[in-house]
Write a protein that holds these residues in place. Sequence first.
Motif, PDB file in Angstrom:
ATOM      1  N   MET A   1       0.827  -1.213   0.000  1.00 27.44           N
ATOM      2  CA  MET A   1       0.000   0.000   0.000  1.00 27.44           C
ATOM      3  C   MET A   1       0.865   1.268   0.000  1.00 27.44           C
ATOM      4  O   MET A   1       0.341   2.351   0.099  1.00 27.44           O
ATOM      5  N   GLU A   3       2.499   4.557  -0.474  1.00 20.69           N
ATOM      6  CA  GLU A   3       2.212   5.738  -1.308  1.00 20.69           C
ATOM      7  C   GLU A   3       0.911   5.642  -2.094  1.00 20.69           C
ATOM      8  O   GLU A   3       0.655   6.473  -2.953  1.00 20.69           O
ATOM      9  N   LYS A   4       0.096   4.614  -1.850  1.00 14.78           N
ATOM     10  CA  LYS A   4      -1.182   4.519  -2.562  1.00 14.78           C
ATOM     11  C   LYS A   4      -2.120   5.570  -1.979  1.00 14.78           C
ATOM     12  O   LYS A   4      -2.150   5.778  -0.764  1.00 14.78           O
ATOM     13  N   LYS A   5      -2.894   6.196  -2.875  1.00 17.53           N
ATOM     14  CA  LYS A   5      -3.757   7.297  -2.419  1.00 17.53           C
ATOM     15  C   LYS A   5      -5.158   6.769  -2.128  1.00 17.53           C
ATOM     16  O   LYS A   5      -5.886   6.382  -3.061  1.00 17.53           O
ATOM     17  N   ALA A  31       0.086   3.906   3.210  1.00 19.25           N
ATOM     18  CA  ALA A  31      -0.816   4.596   2.278  1.00 19.25           C
ATOM     19  C   ALA A  31      -0.905   6.089   2.622  1.00 19.25           C
ATOM     20  O   ALA A  31      -0.674   6.493   3.758  1.00 19.25           O
ATOM     21  N   GLU A  81      -6.806   6.978  -5.659  1.00 22.58           N
ATOM     22  CA  GLU A  81      -6.646   5.768  -6.492  1.00 22.58           C
ATOM     23  C   GLU A  81      -7.688   4.726  -6.101  1.00 22.58           C
ATOM     24  O   GLU A  81      -8.051   3.856  -6.878  1.00 22.58           O
ATOM     25  N   ARG A  82      -8.108   4.771  -4.859  1.00 29.37           N
ATOM     26  CA  ARG A  82      -9.202   3.920  -4.368  1.00 29.37           C
ATOM     27  C   ARG A  82     -10.024   4.748  -3.387  1.00 29.37           C
ATOM     28  O   ARG A  82      -9.452   5.521  -2.613  1.00 29.37           O
ATOM     29  N   CYS A 114     -12.195   6.141 -10.092  1.00 29.35           N
ATOM     30  CA  CYS A 114     -11.364   5.040  -9.576  1.00 29.35           C
ATOM     31  C   CYS A 114     -12.273   3.967  -8.952  1.00 29.35           C
ATOM     32  O   CYS A 114     -13.457   4.220  -8.726  1.00 29.35           O
ATOM     33  N   GLU A 175      -5.777  -4.033  -0.622  1.00 30.12           N
ATOM     34  CA  GLU A 175      -4.439  -4.507  -1.031  1.00 30.12           C
ATOM     35  C   GLU A 175      -4.547  -5.411  -2.258  1.00 30.12           C
ATOM     36  O   GLU A 175      -3.795  -5.265  -3.205  1.00 30.12           O
ATOM     37  N   PHE A 178      -4.813  -3.751  -5.558  1.00 27.65           N
ATOM     38  CA  PHE A 178      -3.611  -3.148  -6.135  1.00 27.65           C
ATOM     39  C   PHE A 178      -2.668  -4.192  -6.709  1.00 27.65           C
ATOM     40  O   PHE A 178      -1.788  -3.864  -7.491  1.00 27.65           O
TER      41      PHE A 178
END
Length: 406
Positions: A1, A3-5, A31, A81-82, A114, A175, A178
């Motif tokens: 996760m 750096e996932k936005k 995240a 992104e999610r 998204c 998770e 992604f």
Amino acid sequence: MKEKKILCIVTGGIAAYKAAFLVRLLKQRGALVRVVMSKAATEFVTPLTFEVLSGNPVSWDLFAPRDEPGVEHVELATWAERIIVAPATADFISKSAHGAADDLASTVIAAARCPVYLAPAMNAGMWENPAVKRNVALLEGDGRRFVEPGSGELACGKTGPGRMAEPEEIVGALERSFAPGNLDGVRVLVTAGRTEEDIDLVRYISNRSSGRMGFAIARAAREMGASVSLVYGPVDVPVPEVDSAKSVRTSAEMKRAVTMAFPRCNLLIMAAAVADFMPAGKNPGKMKRGVKGIELELRPTPDILASVSGKKKKDQIVVGFALEEKGGEEKAREKIRKKGCDYMVLNVISETTGFVATTNRVTLFKGNRKVLETGLVSKVEAASMILDKISSDTRLKRKPKRVVRE
Ligand SMILES: Cc1cc2nc3c(=O)[nH]c(=O)nc-3n(C[C@H](O)[C@H](O)[C@H](O)COP(=O)(O)O)c2cc1C
């Protein structure tokens, strides 16, 4: 996760406190988290809690004055992104199912492109309310994903379904989204729905398959990069966007369509509930009521799964589905042996699994080996989990990507 936005939308239910744990877990996994609340949610947990946990300002007012010019709901929807709505109230599910956009939270969802996940939380009466079920089905039809609530003690003091999934489970679903298995360049053929076997000109025998599971598989395969062909019988839900779709009605029509398409596919997933029996002789007219009952002689329909499994090449994979009553594991293993397919998805008939329901609990067998056992999850989640497993099968042939040299 890392750096996932992730945008967390918190709506107004008691489980809003669990969203604080969710935000914390997401942050721990690396995240980047922003939080939007509904006005009602601020009655349960203060925005300050989420500001501290997420490390970002929290918004709930669509028309709040801003330090910098810009349209906040569009900016948030584009940033994410999610999106995860947790808890998702009955009210919020209803609003988003109908495209409403009358506060910041619903307007962000209306603008989102998204993947959007919802983790419902409500009293069992509300969760089982037909209007809520309708709205959940509408959202699933639009490709929104549900992290199913569990059963247990509810805030109202009663026990039943409607308790929000635990934060760990929600993070797991995000998770997986992604890092889905990859089906790039794989040609997948999916069958879905039921068949109708004619008794006479106007009557038929059929079953209660809704088409949900097969369509969820077709949609998930496409999201994972496959080119998807669909052969589907009568269904209760909208047909997803795929590369080619053929509608059939009887088991004989389904057999013809599958036999034609099979040589071109690398992976066949037979999720359709093809009737096992058909009337022995079709009455060409409409049978009259008469005073005495009639006896209907039934004979087995063509066994499509066994027929294609017998013709498959080394690099073709065939997946069957078995719907059994309790304790069907042995029957599922036996079915794999008898039919000669590679995998078997076992689902068990109950109120929340098998036909009609939007949820399922599946066991996946590869040959004699159990390779996946899901808890009670949405059919959309079950589809992703099944394909995720199968996508790592080394026999799966992929069309090589064309390399463009400069
Ligand atoms: C104490 C209390 C608890 C509530 N818990 C829930 C709940 O768990 N789930 C739900 O759907 N609604 C629940 N509600 C009702 C919602 O707060 C109400 O429908 C509200 O309009 C939801 O607004 P929102 O969807 O904009 O957040 C609860 C209301 C109160 C007063």
